[in-house]
Design a protein around this motif. Structure first.
Motif, short mmCIF file in Angstrom:
data_model
loop_
_atom_site.label_atom_id
_atom_site.label_comp_id
_atom_site.label_asym_id
_atom_site.label_seq_id
_atom_site.Cartn_x
_atom_site.Cartn_y
_atom_site.Cartn_z
N THR A 29 0.82 -1.22 0.00
CA THR A 29 0.00 0.00 0.00
C THR A 29 0.85 1.26 0.00
N ILE A 30 2.15 1.13 0.15
CA ILE A 30 3.06 2.28 0.14
C ILE A 30 4.06 2.09 -0.99
N ALA A 31 5.04 2.95 -1.07
CA ALA A 31 5.96 2.94 -2.22
C ALA A 31 7.20 2.09 -1.99
N GLY A 87 14.75 3.74 22.77
CA GLY A 87 13.73 3.11 21.94
C GLY A 87 13.29 3.95 20.76
N ALA A 88 13.63 5.23 20.75
CA ALA A 88 13.18 6.13 19.68
C ALA A 88 14.05 6.00 18.44
N GLY A 89 13.44 6.26 17.30
CA GLY A 89 14.15 6.24 16.03
C GLY A 89 13.21 6.49 14.87
N PHE A 90 12.08 5.77 14.88
CA PHE A 90 11.05 5.94 13.86
C PHE A 90 9.70 6.02 14.56
N GLY A 116 13.52 9.66 1.21
CA GLY A 116 12.61 8.86 0.40
C GLY A 116 12.28 7.51 0.98
N GLY A 117 13.06 7.09 1.99
CA GLY A 117 12.79 5.79 2.61
C GLY A 117 13.90 4.78 2.46
N GLY A 151 8.74 12.14 -6.97
CA GLY A 151 7.68 12.20 -5.98
C GLY A 151 7.46 10.93 -5.20
N THR A 152 8.24 9.88 -5.50
CA THR A 152 8.06 8.59 -4.82
C THR A 152 8.82 8.58 -3.50
N GLU A 153 8.14 8.24 -2.44
CA GLU A 153 8.79 8.15 -1.13
C GLU A 153 7.97 7.31 -0.17
N VAL A 154 8.64 6.80 0.83
CA VAL A 154 7.98 6.20 1.99
C VAL A 154 8.41 7.05 3.18
N ASN A 155 7.47 7.77 3.78
CA ASN A 155 7.86 8.66 4.87
C ASN A 155 8.15 7.89 6.15
#
Length: 341
Positions: A45-47, A276-279, A295-296, A319-323
């Motif tokens: 469902t994502i890029a 624990g933080a990062g994403f 872009g991911g 314009g393609t990316e996975v945030n």
């Protein structure tokens, strides 16, 4: 082909890809196939272009064209960090040297205080030099403070000026081009299958920008080759019987030296887990670290799980990316698919 030729196990029981990666069944490696299916359904469902999950030196699961050479974007910085570590160990690069001693300047001119920044300050993104820089994303431009507002060594900022100037310094001190040296000192020793830098094809180049004399040094790399780089860091800089990157450099370069807020921490041009933080939306296991690009592009190393996860996006399609939010959700699904015994 005989598996003994394709991949190998060290006397210490560590498994390595030799000519190619060996795969193992997810269930046999302690993963839930149903859980991975959930992750793949979300990836659809994502890029996401490719994902490669490596545990214990074997591929547990993957999807997409692992041989396609995608743009790496800022993953390039972790490549240069590794090269600097090799030359620092050899005595060619002294992290305490200042820009004044090295004769480093730029188009708008650097002040005396800015020239007091050391190679170490640039390596840790703490130069305090907010001069215009090339190859910056909109986010990087948006967070840059006013020029001369911070002294060297006191303020962390994800700053392409530091990273690009390090490329200039590297070539000046070693006499080597970044991509040539990467081919010789890392790509070939690791047996990278797809990376080339020769007369027929160059998977790296210098990106000039009128705003600065210090160019960026982009790379293209396949998913399966980037996984080799991640596995080398997971194994403390070793590839089979060879110490390719100094072990102490690997250990120190992935320390959370700076607090990057919700993005975790930052070391020597590596992003690190911090509490624990990062994403967004996922708790990273302690000690995790990653090479990241816009872009991911992600090469995530999780030592506590003996795990490397590589995620790529085809940013050649405009314009393609996975945030970060989408990648965080995908990563949570992947980690939940690893069964807890």
């Amino acid at each position: 082909m005989d598996k003994a030729v394709i991949a190998g196990e060290s006397p210490a029981g560590e498994f390595w890809p030799v000519q190619a990666w060996e795969t193992t069944e997810p269930e046999a490696a302690g993963w839930s196939s149903a859980g991975l299916d959930l992750a793949w359904r979300f990836a659809d469902t994502i890029a996401t272009a490719t994902v490669m999950i490596v545990q214990g030196g074997r591929v547990v699961a993957s999807r997409g064209d692992l041989a396609h050479r995608y743009q790496c974007h800022s993953v390039r910085k972790s490549f240069l960090s590794a090269l600097i570590g090799i030359h620092e160990e050899a005595g060619t690069i002294d992290l305490s040297r200042t820009l004044a001693q090295l004769g480093i300047d730029d188009r708008e001119g650097l002040s005396e205080r800015e020239k007091a920044a050391t190679i170490y300050d640039l390596l840790t993104a703490r130069s305090g030099i907010f001069h215009p820089a090339g190859y910056e994303s909109p986010w990087m431009k948006s967070i840059k403070p006013q020029r001369h507002s911070q002294p060297p060594g006191t303020f962390w900022l994800y700053n392409n000026w530091d990273f690009n100037a390090l490329g200039t310094i590297f070539t000046a001190l070693t006499g080597a081009g970044i991509h040539d040296d990467f081919l010789t000192r890392i790509a070939r020793p690791l047996g990278m299958e797809d990376f080339r830098f020769d007369g027929e094809r160059r998977d790296g180049w210098l990106e000039q920008d009128d705003c600065s004399v210090h160019p960026a040094y982009p790379f293209r790399m396949s998913t399966r080759d980037l996984a080799r780089f991640g596995l080398t860091f997971l194994r403390q800089g070793r590839w089979q019987g060879e110490q390719v990157i100094p072990a102490n450099w690997v250990a120190t370069s992935v320390l959370p030296l700076s607090d990057a807020g919700p993005r975790g921490g930052y070391g020597y041009m590596w992003w690190t887990e911090r509490s624990g933080a990062g994403f967004p939306g996922v708790v990273l296991p302690a000690g995790s670290y990653s090479a990241q690009g816009v872009g991911g592009q992600n090469c995530l190393v999780i030592p506590s799980l003996d795990l490397v996860i590589v995620h790529r996006v085809n940013t050649d399609i405009k314009g393609t990316e996975v945030n970060r939010f989408a990648f965080g959700r995908l990563l949570r699904l992947i980690l939940e698919a690893r069964r807890q015994d």
